[in-house]
Motif scaffolding. Structure first.
Motif, mmCIF file in Angstrom:
data_model
loop_
_atom_site.group_PDB
_atom_site.id
_atom_site.type_symbol
_atom_site.label_atom_id
_atom_site.label_comp_id
_atom_site.label_asym_id
_atom_site.label_seq_id
_atom_site.Cartn_x
_atom_site.Cartn_y
_atom_site.Cartn_z
ATOM 1 N N PRO A 202 37.420 -62.951 57.968
ATOM 2 C CA PRO A 202 36.122 -63.576 58.170
ATOM 3 C C PRO A 202 35.490 -64.124 56.891
ATOM 4 O O PRO A 202 35.697 -63.577 55.810
ATOM 5 N N VAL A 203 34.722 -65.201 57.067
ATOM 6 C CA VAL A 203 33.907 -65.748 55.978
ATOM 7 C C VAL A 203 32.436 -65.542 56.333
ATOM 8 O O VAL A 203 31.561 -66.240 55.825
ATOM 9 N N TRP A 204 32.190 -64.588 57.228
ATOM 10 C CA TRP A 204 30.852 -64.147 57.616
ATOM 11 C C TRP A 204 30.847 -62.624 57.508
ATOM 12 O O TRP A 204 31.915 -62.004 57.432
ATOM 13 N N PRO A 205 29.704 -61.975 57.492
ATOM 14 C CA PRO A 205 29.678 -60.514 57.297
ATOM 15 C C PRO A 205 30.318 -59.763 58.461
ATOM 16 O O PRO A 205 30.049 -60.042 59.627
ATOM 17 N N PRO A 211 21.079 -54.783 61.260
ATOM 18 C CA PRO A 211 19.851 -54.718 60.455
ATOM 19 C C PRO A 211 18.760 -53.872 61.125
ATOM 20 O O PRO A 211 18.553 -53.950 62.340
ATOM 21 N N ALA A 212 18.088 -53.096 60.321
ATOM 22 C CA ALA A 212 17.064 -52.195 60.847
ATOM 23 C C ALA A 212 15.734 -52.900 61.097
ATOM 24 O O ALA A 212 14.905 -52.430 61.871
ATOM 25 N N THR A 213 15.548 -54.037 60.447
ATOM 26 C CA THR A 213 14.272 -54.744 60.539
ATOM 27 C C THR A 213 14.414 -55.990 61.395
ATOM 28 O O THR A 213 15.249 -56.855 61.121
ATOM 29 N N LYS A 214 13.588 -56.070 62.442
ATOM 30 C CA LYS A 214 13.616 -57.272 63.264
ATOM 31 C C LYS A 214 12.847 -58.376 62.559
ATOM 32 O O LYS A 214 12.028 -58.131 61.668
ATOM 33 N N ALA A 215 13.115 -59.610 62.972
ATOM 34 C CA ALA A 215 12.488 -60.768 62.341
ATOM 35 C C ALA A 215 11.739 -61.579 63.383
ATOM 36 O O ALA A 215 11.906 -61.389 64.595
ATOM 37 N N GLY A 228 21.585 -64.161 76.618
ATOM 38 C CA GLY A 228 22.282 -64.314 77.880
ATOM 39 C C GLY A 228 22.695 -62.984 78.478
ATOM 40 O O GLY A 228 21.868 -62.093 78.703
ATOM 41 N N THR A 229 23.981 -62.816 78.719
ATOM 42 C CA THR A 229 24.501 -61.608 79.371
ATOM 43 C C THR A 229 24.633 -60.414 78.427
ATOM 44 O O THR A 229 24.944 -59.308 78.868
ATOM 45 N N ALA A 230 24.422 -60.616 77.120
ATOM 46 C CA ALA A 230 24.580 -59.532 76.145
ATOM 47 C C ALA A 230 23.395 -58.571 76.221
ATOM 48 O O ALA A 230 22.306 -58.936 76.660
ATOM 49 N N PRO A 231 23.578 -57.328 75.786
ATOM 50 C CA PRO A 231 22.468 -56.362 75.797
ATOM 51 C C PRO A 231 21.279 -56.881 74.992
ATOM 52 O O PRO A 231 21.458 -57.570 73.980
ATOM 53 N N PHE A 232 20.079 -56.540 75.433
ATOM 54 C CA PHE A 232 18.911 -57.013 74.694
ATOM 55 C C PHE A 232 18.794 -56.293 73.360
ATOM 56 O O PHE A 232 18.894 -55.071 73.271
ATOM 57 N N LYS A 233 18.566 -57.081 72.313
ATOM 58 C CA LYS A 233 18.244 -56.553 70.993
ATOM 59 C C LYS A 233 17.191 -57.461 70.377
ATOM 60 O O LYS A 233 17.102 -58.646 70.722
ATOM 61 N N ASP A 234 16.410 -56.910 69.466
ATOM 62 C CA ASP A 234 15.432 -57.730 68.773
ATOM 63 C C ASP A 234 16.135 -58.736 67.867
ATOM 64 O O ASP A 234 17.224 -58.471 67.330
ATOM 65 N N TYR A 235 15.521 -59.863 67.694
ATOM 66 C CA TYR A 235 16.066 -60.914 66.840
ATOM 67 C C TYR A 235 16.102 -60.434 65.390
ATOM 68 O O TYR A 235 15.178 -59.768 64.911
ATOM 69 N N VAL A 236 17.185 -60.760 64.696
ATOM 70 C CA VAL A 236 17.311 -60.437 63.274
ATOM 71 C C VAL A 236 17.709 -61.695 62.517
ATOM 72 O O VAL A 236 18.321 -62.616 63.065
ATOM 73 N N ASN A 237 17.357 -61.730 61.248
ATOM 74 C CA ASN A 237 17.642 -62.901 60.420
ATOM 75 C C ASN A 237 19.146 -63.125 60.247
ATOM 76 O O ASN A 237 19.931 -62.173 60.205
ATOM 77 N N LYS A 238 19.532 -64.381 60.186
ATOM 78 C CA LYS A 238 20.874 -64.844 59.832
ATOM 79 C C LYS A 238 21.937 -64.586 60.893
ATOM 80 O O LYS A 238 23.112 -64.879 60.666
#
Length: 473
Positions: A202-205, A211-215, A228-238
């Protein structure tokens, strides 16, 4: 976005469509196929009306390439992120824009001939299946799906609904994969028993903690639709637009990103189908300065996966395919000079036969016999038809096949072949994910695969990843 009223009482309601559009991971009670007048529909003109689901990034280039064919009208665009869609919207000002693909298919179905799906991996299946059940031809970015079960279902659906299909591994249209097949068919390297495919991605992390902090969600992005169909999570940067690839909820890691480009040639050359067994070793990261470990939500930073395929009509026995990512490479062949490129340095595919070896770089480009001097010394008759403009012609090939109608023209990567290829790669990811499940016995166990039952027979816990649960949204 203001919703338009339904155009007729015979059209399915948007509420019913959205409910079925999530597919509920099972029944496929999508729209009836009244909109196109039957299976194998041929567009009424010499222009294909295309709807693009995913209009930014790779979706943008896919749409542009369809238009370059001169036979495709980009009629509708759909993207959950206005920022990503901006260039396509500017390039195709007459195309009507939507944020929700379900709404677009519901309201515009009668005007759509074909659909391009270029979204994060976890959205491929639901959008593609909905389009196919409406009788739409489909072009889907690689990997075909996020889960094994999804790939199997789309492979069957292509035949059932008689639509033209193509996966976006454009290297399947390159001359290189056909040259490799002609060399092998001519017996130049004997019987292949081992294949290596590797990438510097990968060239991405990857191998990191969520990340513990939502954005704050960007105002241009509909986060719920993106999930979409993925589990709900808070938005995070990047996470958007690219780093989602390293998270299992959305992506399939380096293997999903590059495997369809690098393992396509072995599938074509050797006639591979379904995996027999698979095992993996994975890289770890430092959880703290004293402890190494892994974060199960994230794909690992590197892996070496070994897959066994049963013998085919083109081999004398089982075939072992090694996949390596994260910069891991196989030992350089002794026939390769010390200063010669091994693949394209970062990526490549190596075939090892009983009489010799051959290799290629990404997209099966630059095929070479080893030693490389042998390539110019050998002249094998061309027996396989080439695709005009090679990888660039991958798009026009699909457009023309759609216009011709189901079964009238060949394409390079129909779901008939793209499905099994994707399944094999996702099977490899089962072995990777098995490392993050606590179990009795040794780590890195070889997974035994029952292809008909579509399950691992000796490590039941990993079967949860064969078919995931869908969130209703």
């Amino acid at each position: 976005m203001t919703e338009e009223q339904e155009t007729s009482n015979t059209s399915p309601s948007r509420r019913n469509f959205i409910k079925s559009g999530a597919l509920a991971a099972a029944g496929f009670m999508i729209l009836p196929r009244h909109v196109l007048g039957g299976k194998g529909f041929i567009a009424p003109s010499d222009m294909l009306n295309v709807a693009g689901i995913g209009a930014g990034g790779k979706g943008q280039s896919d749409i542009a390439n369809f238009a370059k064919s001169g036979k495709a009208n980009i009629a509708f665009l759909c993207d959950v992120d206005d920022r990503r869609a901006a260039n396509s919207v500017k390039a195709f000002p007459k195309a009507k824009f939507y944020k929700d693909w379900r709404e677009m298919l519901d309201k515009e179905g009668k005007s759509i001939d074909a659909v391009s799906v270029s979204t994060p991996d976890h959205t491929h299946f639901v959008a593609t299946m909905a389009a196919m059940q409406m009788g739409k031809h489909v072009y889907v970015q690689k990997p075909l799906t996020h889960d094994i079960w999804e790939a199997r279902e789309l492979t069957a659906a292509a035949k059932k609904y008689k639509v033209v299909t193509q996966m976006g591994n454009q290297g399947a249209s390159n001359d290189g994969t056909r040259q490799l097949a002609e060399w092998y068919n001519a017996g130049l390297i004997g019987d292949v028993h081992t294949v290596y495919a590797w990438t510097n991605r990968p060239v991405w992390p990857q191998g990191i903690q969520w990340p513990a902090t939502k954005a704050e969600i960007p105002k241009e992005l509909d986060w719920n639709l993106w999930l979409g169909t993925a589990p709900f999570k808070d938005y995070v940067n990047k996470l958007v637009p690219f780093n989602w690839r390293g998270w299992w909820d959305y992506g399939t890691g380096a293997l999903g990103d590059m495997g369809c480009h690098l393992v396509e040639a072995p599938f074509r050359v050797l006639g591979l189908q379904y995996v027999k067994d698979v095992q993996a070793s994975v890289g770890t990261v430092y959880v703290d300065e004293f402890k190494r470990g892994r974060f199960p939500e994230s794909c690992p930073p590197s892996s070496h996966i070994t897959l066994t395929f049963p013998k085919t009509g083109k081999t004398k026995g089982d075939i072992t395919v090694h996949w390596m990512d994260g910069g891991i490479q196989p030992e350089r062949p002794e026939e390769l000079g010390p200063d010669e490129k091994f693949g394209d340095d970062g990526n490549g595919t190596l075939f090892i036969g009983t009489k010799g070896k051959m290799m290629a770089s990404t997209y099966s480009e630059s095929p070479l016999l080893l030693p490389t001097s042998r390539t110019k010394e050998v002249n094998v008759k061309k027996t396989l038809a080439r695709v005009k403009d090679q990888a660039n012609g991958h798009y026009k090939q699909w457009v023309e096949a759609c216009l011709a109608g189901y079964g009238k023209m060949e394409v390079s990567s129909p779901f008939e072949t793209a499905g099994p290829l994707t399944e094999a790669l996702l099977m490899a990811n089962l072995a990777v994910r098995g490392h993050d499940i606590e179990r009795k016995g040794p780590e890195g166990v070889k997974l035994l695969w029952d292809n008909n039952a579509m399950k691992v027979t000796n490590f039941d816990e990993v079967n949860q990843f064969v078919k995931r649960e869908y969130r209703k949204y």
